[in-house]
Design a protein around this motif. Structure first.
Motif, PDB file in Angstrom:
ATOM      1  N   GLU A 105       0.907  -1.012  -0.143  1.00 16.67           N
ATOM      2  CA  GLU A 105       0.184  -0.047  -0.072  1.00 16.67           C
ATOM      3  C   GLU A 105       0.733   1.335   0.017  1.00 16.67           C
ATOM      4  O   GLU A 105       2.110   1.222   0.295  1.00 16.67           O
ATOM      5  N   GLN A 106       0.403   2.307  -0.427  1.00 13.30           N
ATOM      6  CA  GLN A 106       1.179   3.591  -0.559  1.00 13.30           C
ATOM      7  C   GLN A 106       0.262   4.932   0.110  1.00 13.30           C
ATOM      8  O   GLN A 106      -0.736   4.853   0.478  1.00 13.30           O
ATOM      9  N   ASP A 107       1.150   5.518   0.989  1.00 18.45           N
ATOM     10  CA  ASP A 107       0.751   6.798   1.885  1.00 18.45           C
ATOM     11  C   ASP A 107       0.649   7.792   0.647  1.00 18.45           C
ATOM     12  O   ASP A 107       1.906   8.014   0.194  1.00 18.45           O
ATOM     13  N   GLU A 108      -0.262   8.329   0.487  1.00 23.24           N
ATOM     14  CA  GLU A 108      -0.705   9.228  -0.522  1.00 23.24           C
ATOM     15  C   GLU A 108       0.448  10.682  -0.202  1.00 23.24           C
ATOM     16  O   GLU A 108       0.763  11.292  -1.330  1.00 23.24           O
ATOM     17  N   ALA A 109       0.499  10.828   0.985  1.00 20.46           N
ATOM     18  CA  ALA A 109       1.347  12.413   1.511  1.00 20.46           C
ATOM     19  C   ALA A 109       2.751  11.865   1.103  1.00 20.46           C
ATOM     20  O   ALA A 109       3.313  12.966   0.852  1.00 20.46           O
ATOM     21  N   THR A 110       3.262  11.056   1.544  1.00 19.27           N
ATOM     22  CA  THR A 110       4.836  10.814   1.445  1.00 19.27           C
ATOM     23  C   THR A 110       5.326   9.917   0.273  1.00 19.27           C
ATOM     24  O   THR A 110       6.476  10.036   0.135  1.00 19.27           O
ATOM     25  N   GLY A 111       4.268   9.162  -0.049  1.00 19.88           N
ATOM     26  CA  GLY A 111       4.712   8.329  -1.350  1.00 19.88           C
ATOM     27  C   GLY A 111       5.640   7.163  -0.769  1.00 19.88           C
ATOM     28  O   GLY A 111       5.740   6.304  -1.448  1.00 19.88           O
ATOM     29  N   ASP A 112       5.591   6.943   0.651  1.00 19.16           N
ATOM     30  CA  ASP A 112       6.241   5.549   1.082  1.00 19.16           C
ATOM     31  C   ASP A 112       5.215   4.444   0.677  1.00 19.16           C
ATOM     32  O   ASP A 112       4.057   4.641   0.793  1.00 19.16           O
ATOM     33  N   VAL A 113       5.774   3.100   1.012  1.00 20.35           N
ATOM     34  CA  VAL A 113       5.040   2.137   0.674  1.00 20.35           C
ATOM     35  C   VAL A 113       4.987   1.500   2.072  1.00 20.35           C
ATOM     36  O   VAL A 113       6.111   1.217   2.757  1.00 20.35           O
ATOM     37  N   THR A 114       4.018   0.558   2.163  1.00 21.35           N
ATOM     38  CA  THR A 114       3.806  -0.225   3.231  1.00 21.35           C
ATOM     39  C   THR A 114       3.838  -1.753   2.838  1.00 21.35           C
ATOM     40  O   THR A 114       2.934  -1.899   1.991  1.00 21.35           O
ATOM     41  N   LEU A 115       4.743  -2.675   3.300  1.00 20.86           N
ATOM     42  CA  LEU A 115       4.356  -4.091   2.880  1.00 20.86           C
ATOM     43  C   LEU A 115       3.908  -4.841   3.854  1.00 20.86           C
ATOM     44  O   LEU A 115       4.351  -4.526   5.238  1.00 20.86           O
ATOM     45  N   THR A 116       2.950  -5.675   3.732  1.00 23.83           N
ATOM     46  CA  THR A 116       2.320  -6.704   4.722  1.00 23.83           C
ATOM     47  C   THR A 116       2.534  -8.234   4.277  1.00 23.83           C
ATOM     48  O   THR A 116       2.435  -8.489   3.046  1.00 23.83           O
ATOM     49  N   ALA A 117       3.284  -8.706   5.396  1.00 25.68           N
ATOM     50  CA  ALA A 117       3.431 -10.505   5.093  1.00 25.68           C
ATOM     51  C   ALA A 117       3.263 -11.179   6.285  1.00 25.68           C
ATOM     52  O   ALA A 117       3.401 -10.502   7.352  1.00 25.68           O
ATOM     53  N   GLU A 118       3.108 -12.277   6.311  1.00 26.52           N
ATOM     54  CA  GLU A 118       3.225 -13.114   7.260  1.00 26.52           C
ATOM     55  C   GLU A 118       4.578 -13.697   7.585  1.00 26.52           C
ATOM     56  O   GLU A 118       5.127 -14.545   6.713  1.00 26.52           O
ATOM     57  N   ASP A 119       5.237 -13.413   8.795  1.00 26.54           N
ATOM     58  CA  ASP A 119       6.422 -13.938   9.248  1.00 26.54           C
ATOM     59  C   ASP A 119       6.171 -15.513   9.317  1.00 26.54           C
ATOM     60  O   ASP A 119       5.900 -15.911  10.335  1.00 26.54           O
ATOM     61  N   THR A 120       6.690 -16.601   8.783  1.00 24.68           N
ATOM     62  CA  THR A 120       6.412 -17.883   8.798  1.00 24.68           C
ATOM     63  C   THR A 120       7.197 -18.427   9.925  1.00 24.68           C
ATOM     64  O   THR A 120       6.951 -19.359  10.397  1.00 24.68           O
ATOM     65  N   LEU A 121       8.265 -17.853  10.395  1.00 21.45           N
ATOM     66  CA  LEU A 121       8.865 -18.370  11.523  1.00 21.45           C
ATOM     67  C   LEU A 121       8.357 -18.056  12.836  1.00 21.45           C
ATOM     68  O   LEU A 121       8.528 -18.887  13.791  1.00 21.45           O
ATOM     69  N   SER A 122       7.728 -16.740  12.930  1.00 21.27           N
ATOM     70  CA  SER A 122       6.821 -16.359  14.216  1.00 21.27           C
ATOM     71  C   SER A 122       5.592 -16.573  14.104  1.00 21.27           C
ATOM     72  O   SER A 122       4.983 -16.657  15.203  1.00 21.27           O
ATOM     73  N   GLY A 123       4.900 -16.792  12.870  1.00 22.35           N
ATOM     74  CA  GLY A 123       3.676 -16.797  12.740  1.00 22.35           C
ATOM     75  C   GLY A 123       2.827 -15.612  12.895  1.00 22.35           C
ATOM     76  O   GLY A 123       1.581 -15.307  12.834  1.00 22.35           O
ATOM     77  N   GLU A 124       3.473 -14.290  12.956  1.00 18.98           N
ATOM     78  CA  GLU A 124       2.838 -13.155  13.150  1.00 18.98           C
ATOM     79  C   GLU A 124       2.957 -12.307  11.824  1.00 18.98           C
ATOM     80  O   GLU A 124       3.783 -12.524  11.167  1.00 18.98           O
ATOM     81  N   LYS A 125       1.818 -11.465  11.962  1.00 17.65           N
ATOM     82  CA  LYS A 125       1.733 -10.635  10.716  1.00 17.65           C
ATOM     83  C   LYS A 125       2.851  -9.410  10.769  1.00 17.65           C
ATOM     84  O   LYS A 125       3.101  -8.721  11.655  1.00 17.65           O
ATOM     85  N   VAL A 126       3.412  -9.028   9.642  1.00 14.25           N
ATOM     86  CA  VAL A 126       4.517  -7.919   9.679  1.00 14.25           C
ATOM     87  C   VAL A 126       4.091  -7.062   8.807  1.00 14.25           C
ATOM     88  O   VAL A 126       3.609  -7.102   7.612  1.00 14.25           O
ATOM     89  N   ARG A 127       4.160  -5.813   9.217  1.00 13.91           N
ATOM     90  CA  ARG A 127       4.030  -4.586   8.250  1.00 13.91           C
ATOM     91  C   ARG A 127       5.389  -3.786   8.383  1.00 13.91           C
ATOM     92  O   ARG A 127       5.859  -3.282   9.320  1.00 13.91           O
ATOM     93  N   ALA A 128       5.804  -3.407   7.161  1.00 23.60           N
ATOM     94  CA  ALA A 128       7.274  -2.801   7.205  1.00 23.60           C
ATOM     95  C   ALA A 128       6.904  -1.634   6.178  1.00 23.60           C
ATOM     96  O   ALA A 128       6.589  -1.684   5.123  1.00 23.60           O
ATOM     97  N   THR A 129       7.414  -0.321   6.526  1.00 25.46           N
ATOM     98  CA  THR A 129       7.304   0.782   5.521  1.00 25.46           C
ATOM     99  C   THR A 129       8.595   1.101   4.868  1.00 25.46           C
ATOM    100  O   THR A 129       9.730   0.959   5.728  1.00 25.46           O
ATOM    101  N   ALA A 130       8.601   1.139   3.898  1.00 23.77           N
ATOM    102  CA  ALA A 130       9.918   1.540   3.135  1.00 23.77           C
ATOM    103  C   ALA A 130       9.588   2.811   2.199  1.00 23.77           C
ATOM    104  O   ALA A 130       8.648   3.223   1.661  1.00 23.77           O
ATOM    105  N   ASP A 131      10.836   3.367   1.602  1.00 26.18           N
ATOM    106  CA  ASP A 131      10.840   4.513   0.657  1.00 26.18           C
ATOM    107  C   ASP A 131      10.598   3.977  -0.777  1.00 26.18           C
ATOM    108  O   ASP A 131      10.012   4.598  -1.450  1.00 26.18           O
ATOM    109  N   LEU A 132      11.248   2.859  -0.626  1.00 24.16           N
ATOM    110  CA  LEU A 132      11.063   2.118  -2.168  1.00 24.16           C
ATOM    111  C   LEU A 132      11.053   0.730  -1.946  1.00 24.16           C
ATOM    112  O   LEU A 132      11.654   0.120  -1.176  1.00 24.16           O
TER     113      LEU A 132
END
Length: 429
Positions: A327-354
């Motif tokens: 997903e993208q933040d319209e204000a900053t242009g940053d992107v957020t990636l959502t995945a499930e960490d299969t080692l911990s079983g937890e959902k992970v959300r990471a924000t990046a510039d690119l």
């Protein structure tokens, strides 16, 4: 009809495809004393490798590898190069193939010195295919700085043709020919090597990853051009959305690969490409942060050094999990990636510039328009399992990624093996 013979009278070899595998096959066959016709549908040789910033295993720029081959092509009289050329039909048998080819008008003849006067006055622009459309060139263009052949070409899809004669008037060498027609030719050869290479999978099909919607989501091949000194940003890795150098970069492995809805196979090089590109990021900014989302980390043999170096870097984070959406933040242009960490079983959300999508390799053989009867396997590759082309007559051999996914050194070795088969075929003929 043009007939090509080796020094001992045996028929010559046709090589289809002017990438690293095809060029290797052509020069190796020529240095074995064979006459070769090298056919490439683009206006230049080099394929995907010349578009890279660096390649494995030594992280060399293309100039340190492919340029040696191009020099050999320039100096050998045994290789005839036909660019802008497609194969229309192949008939016959080992030792005696009849090949129909068609060469599109280039618009610029052999008198061209690449002086650039035509380009200065050309009023039309086109997407720069060498840079994957990241910038533009004029409709009359030099494909890239080390192009072979080193002369301009006209993109007639973006040119007004004879209605716009400014380039004709500007050329001091009478090299512009806007009224050309396709030229058909029949070749007689003894064996055929098919090295049609690959193309990156269309990332726009991965709708959950936002490539078509978010400017700061790019592909791995685009990353190569951003990092390349002759790329659209002169080697500076910048966000397309605002031109800012990214401080946080996320790599999305298996973007479309190992996925029954897209490419069900492993493309063999995507993990290593991302490991290499993570180095690009950290070399430009040692304070940058890199996150790599992966299913498996594949770095066979000596190439495992690339992985180990990143594992030891505290600015690199590995997350075992396939990215479900971006997903993208319209204000900053940053992107957020959502995945499930299969080692911990937890959902992970990471924000990046690119975000960089490691799209897989799709064989060009699927769209090359090969002769009737030729087939690909279920994944689009030509190998019948015994070094020949599925559905083709004996004497037709695949090489490089036309055969199976692989990195540069593997493709060059494979091309040499195809030459050996082709030469043996010609001797039998």
């Amino acid at each position: 009809m043009t007939e090509h013979k080796q020094e001992d009278g045996a028929p010559a070899v046709l090589v289809i495809g002017g990438g690293i595998a095809g060029i290797t096959a052509a020069v190796e066959a020529s240095e074995a004393g064979c006459e070769v016709v090298l056919v490439e549908r683009d206006a230049w040789l080099g394929g995907r490798v010349v578009r890279m910033s660096k390649y494995f295993p030594k992280l060399c720029p293309p100039t340190c590898g492919i340029e040696i081959h191009l020099k050999r092509l320039r100096t050998t009289p045994r290789v005839r190069v036909l660019t802008g050329t497609t194969v229309k039909s192949i008939t016959g048998e080992p030792g005696s193939f009849r090949v129909e080819v068609e060469t599109a008008p280039r618009g610029v003849n052999e008198k061209c010195t690449a002086c650039g006067e035509c380009e200065k006055v050309c009023p039309r622009e086109r997407p720069n295919e060498f840079n994957y459309g990241l910038d533009k060139t004029k409709a009359v263009y030099l494909p890239f700085g080390r192009a072979f052949p080193y002369r301009y070409a006209v993109d007639f899809d973006h040119c007004d043709g004879e209605a716009c004669a400014k380039c004709v008037e500007a050329c001091p060498y009478d090299a512009i020919e806007l009224g050309g027609e396709p030229r058909a030719e029949t070749l007689e050869v003894g064996a055929v090597i098919v090295a049609t290479g690959w193309k990156p999978y269309d990332a726009a099909k991965l709708t959950n990853l936002g490539y078509a919607d978010f400017p700061n989501v790019i592909t791995n091949v685009e990353m190569e051009r951003y990092a390349a000194p002759d790329g659209p940003t002169e080697g500076k890795i910048l966000r397309p959305g605002d031109g800012r150098a990214p401080k946080r970069v996320a790599f999305v492995q298996c973007a479309g690969s190992r996925d029954e809805l897209h490419l069900p196979y492993c493309s063999a090089v995507c993990c290593l490409a991302s490991f290499k590109q993570a180095r690009y990021v950290l070399d430009q900014d040692p304070e940058a942060e890199v996150t790599i989302f992966y299913i498996d980390r594949r770095a066979p043999g000596r190439l495992e050094d690339f992985l180990e170096e990143l594992e030891e870097n505290d600015r690199v984070t590995f997350v075992k999990g396939k990215v479900a959406k971006i997903e993208q933040d319209e204000a900053t242009g940053d992107v957020t990636l959502t995945a499930e960490d299969t080692l911990s079983g937890e959902k992970v959300r990471a924000t990046a510039d690119l975000a960089v999508l490691a799209v897989g390799l799709e064989a060009e053989a699927k769209s090359a328009g090969f002769p009737e009867g030729w087939r690909t396997d279920a994944h689009g590759f030509l190998d019948a399992g015994d070094g020949t082309v599925l559905g083709a007559a004996p004497g037709v051999f695949p090489a490089g990624v036309a055969k199976r996914p692989g990195e540069v050194s593997a493709c060059t070795k494979d091309a040499t093996g195809a030459v050996l088969r082709a030469l043996q075929c010609g001797k039998r003929g």
